[in-house]
Design a protein around this motif. Structure first.
Motif, PDB file in Angstrom:
ATOM      1  N   ALA A  10       0.836  -1.202   0.000  1.00  0.00           N
ATOM      2  CA  ALA A  10       0.000   0.000   0.000  1.00  0.00           C
ATOM      3  C   ALA A  10       0.868   1.249   0.000  1.00  0.00           C
ATOM      4  O   ALA A  10       0.593   2.221  -0.723  1.00  0.00           O
ATOM      5  N   PHE A  11       1.925   1.235   0.793  1.00  0.00           N
ATOM      6  CA  PHE A  11       2.841   2.377   0.852  1.00  0.00           C
ATOM      7  C   PHE A  11       3.519   2.597  -0.495  1.00  0.00           C
ATOM      8  O   PHE A  11       3.612   3.731  -0.989  1.00  0.00           O
ATOM      9  N   ILE A  12       3.993   1.514  -1.113  1.00  0.00           N
ATOM     10  CA  ILE A  12       4.647   1.618  -2.426  1.00  0.00           C
ATOM     11  C   ILE A  12       3.668   2.164  -3.463  1.00  0.00           C
ATOM     12  O   ILE A  12       4.030   2.999  -4.309  1.00  0.00           O
ATOM     13  N   ALA A  13       2.417   1.717  -3.398  1.00  0.00           N
ATOM     14  CA  ALA A  13       1.394   2.182  -4.349  1.00  0.00           C
ATOM     15  C   ALA A  13       1.164   3.683  -4.209  1.00  0.00           C
ATOM     16  O   ALA A  13       1.042   4.403  -5.212  1.00  0.00           O
ATOM     17  N   VAL A  14       1.112   4.173  -2.969  1.00  0.00           N
ATOM     18  CA  VAL A  14       0.890   5.603  -2.736  1.00  0.00           C
ATOM     19  C   VAL A  14       2.054   6.429  -3.282  1.00  0.00           C
ATOM     20  O   VAL A  14       1.854   7.438  -3.977  1.00  0.00           O
ATOM     21  N   VAL A  15       3.270   6.023  -2.959  1.00  0.00           N
ATOM     22  CA  VAL A  15       4.445   6.758  -3.429  1.00  0.00           C
ATOM     23  C   VAL A  15       4.500   6.753  -4.953  1.00  0.00           C
ATOM     24  O   VAL A  15       4.770   7.775  -5.596  1.00  0.00           O
ATOM     25  N   THR A  16       4.221   5.605  -5.556  1.00  0.00           N
ATOM     26  CA  THR A  16       4.252   5.488  -7.016  1.00  0.00           C
ATOM     27  C   THR A  16       3.214   6.383  -7.668  1.00  0.00           C
ATOM     28  O   THR A  16       3.507   7.113  -8.629  1.00  0.00           O
ATOM     29  N   ASN A  18       1.733   9.086  -6.450  1.00  0.00           N
ATOM     30  CA  ASN A  18       2.060  10.494  -6.272  1.00  0.00           C
ATOM     31  C   ASN A  18       3.197  10.922  -7.192  1.00  0.00           C
ATOM     32  O   ASN A  18       3.214  12.060  -7.685  1.00  0.00           O
ATOM     33  N   ALA A  19       4.131  10.018  -7.438  1.00  0.00           N
ATOM     34  CA  ALA A  19       5.217  10.325  -8.370  1.00  0.00           C
ATOM     35  C   ALA A  19       4.682  10.430  -9.796  1.00  0.00           C
ATOM     36  O   ALA A  19       4.989  11.385 -10.529  1.00  0.00           O
ATOM     37  N   ASN A  22       2.888  13.581 -11.110  1.00  0.00           N
ATOM     38  CA  ASN A  22       3.673  14.732 -11.553  1.00  0.00           C
ATOM     39  C   ASN A  22       4.682  14.406 -12.639  1.00  0.00           C
ATOM     40  O   ASN A  22       5.138  15.299 -13.356  1.00  0.00           O
ATOM     41  N   ILE A  23       5.030  13.131 -12.785  1.00  0.00           N
ATOM     42  CA  ILE A  23       5.993  12.743 -13.819  1.00  0.00           C
ATOM     43  C   ILE A  23       5.297  12.541 -15.157  1.00  0.00           C
ATOM     44  O   ILE A  23       5.766  13.003 -16.205  1.00  0.00           O
ATOM     45  N   LEU A  24       4.146  11.855 -15.163  1.00  0.00           N
ATOM     46  CA  LEU A  24       3.465  11.590 -16.441  1.00  0.00           C
ATOM     47  C   LEU A  24       3.029  12.888 -17.139  1.00  0.00           C
ATOM     48  O   LEU A  24       3.391  13.057 -18.317  1.00  0.00           O
ATOM     49  N   PRO A  25       2.294  13.787 -16.596  1.00  0.00           N
ATOM     50  CA  PRO A  25       1.482  13.644 -15.380  1.00  0.00           C
ATOM     51  C   PRO A  25       0.117  13.020 -15.707  1.00  0.00           C
ATOM     52  O   PRO A  25      -0.236  12.892 -16.878  1.00  0.00           O
TER      53      PRO A  25
END
Length: 245
Positions: A10-16, A18-19, A22-25
């Protein structure tokens, strides 16, 4: 161990998410670009959002994840559930925000806030370490501010009249309410980190508006001082004496 694994995912999913926002976005626009489209006085200066890096950095240390790996102390079912729900609602908010479902973004933000409150209440006032309440305190403080900013954004977006009150006055009222909330938590839960997050946000609001909105900037700085005074002067709420026969 399953709980730790699910929480980690779940933590990895949230960080991914949120990244990628803004990266794609997502939907061709960053989170900040959408925020800057509507002038909301309660929105802090852009640098304040760097607090997310702090939240993510210490986030993995939250909820005894490291303790579970190092000492075999597994999080409770409630802690696991509230943590995973907070991740789900965080992602839901991002999707609502980026696809401009602004009314639904309020619902997602409020449920995100409620899941963090439920998670926060699972910790006692003596659990303030990096692997205990500290990360969720920082997250809860920031999302409390973000919830007010989100609601303000949506009301402004849909041209709410404000019952005849000016945007400046409404912002001062919201700052005052946020201050009361932070002081309440400071007194009842002896929580300094959460109060510092409110100060961080208030100062950033003053920095954003500067001399252009003197009423808002002055109120934000004054209430930051009130919160700092609360940190210095408010003592831990004394425990009630145990009555013996």
């Amino acid at each position: 161990m399953i709980r730790v694994l699910l929480m980690t995912l779940a933590f990895i999913a949230v960080v991914t998410m949120n990244a990628l926002a803004n990266i794609l976005p997502i939907n061709g626009q960053t989170t900040g670009e959408i925020s800057d489209r509507v002038p909301v006085l309660f929105t802090p200066a852009g640098y304040a959002f760097s607090i997310w890096s702090v939240i993510y950095f210490i986030g993995y240390l939250d909820h005894r994840l490291l303790a579970a790996l190092e000492k075999g102390v597994h999080p409770s079912a409630k802690v696991s559930l509230y943590f995973i729900l907070s991740a789900v609602f965080n992602i839901a908010w991002l999707l609502c925000w980026h696809y401009e479902f602004f009314i639904w973004s309020i619902t997602a933000m409020i449920t995100y806030l409620l899941s963090l409150i439920a998670l926060y209440l699972e910790y006692g006032n003596d659990e303030r370490g990096f692997t205990e309440r500290l990360p969720v305190s920082v997250n809860l403080g920031w999302i409390s501010v973000a919830t007010i900013a989100n609601i303000s954004y949506v009301l402004t977006f849909y041209s709410w009249s404000g019952w005849g009150l000016s945007d400046q006055l409404w912002t001062v009222i919201m700052l005052t309410v946020a201050t009361a909330l932070a002081l309440h938590i400071r007194f009842h839960h002896s929580d300094i980190p959460l109060t510092l997050v409110f100060i961080w946000a208030f100062v950033a609001i003053a920095v954003r508006h500067g001399m252009d909105e003197m009423l808002v900037s002055t109120a934000a700085l004054f209430l930051s001082g009130v919160l700092l005074t609360g940190i210095l002067l408010i003592k831990k709420k004394p425990a009630k004496p145990i009555m013996t026969p």
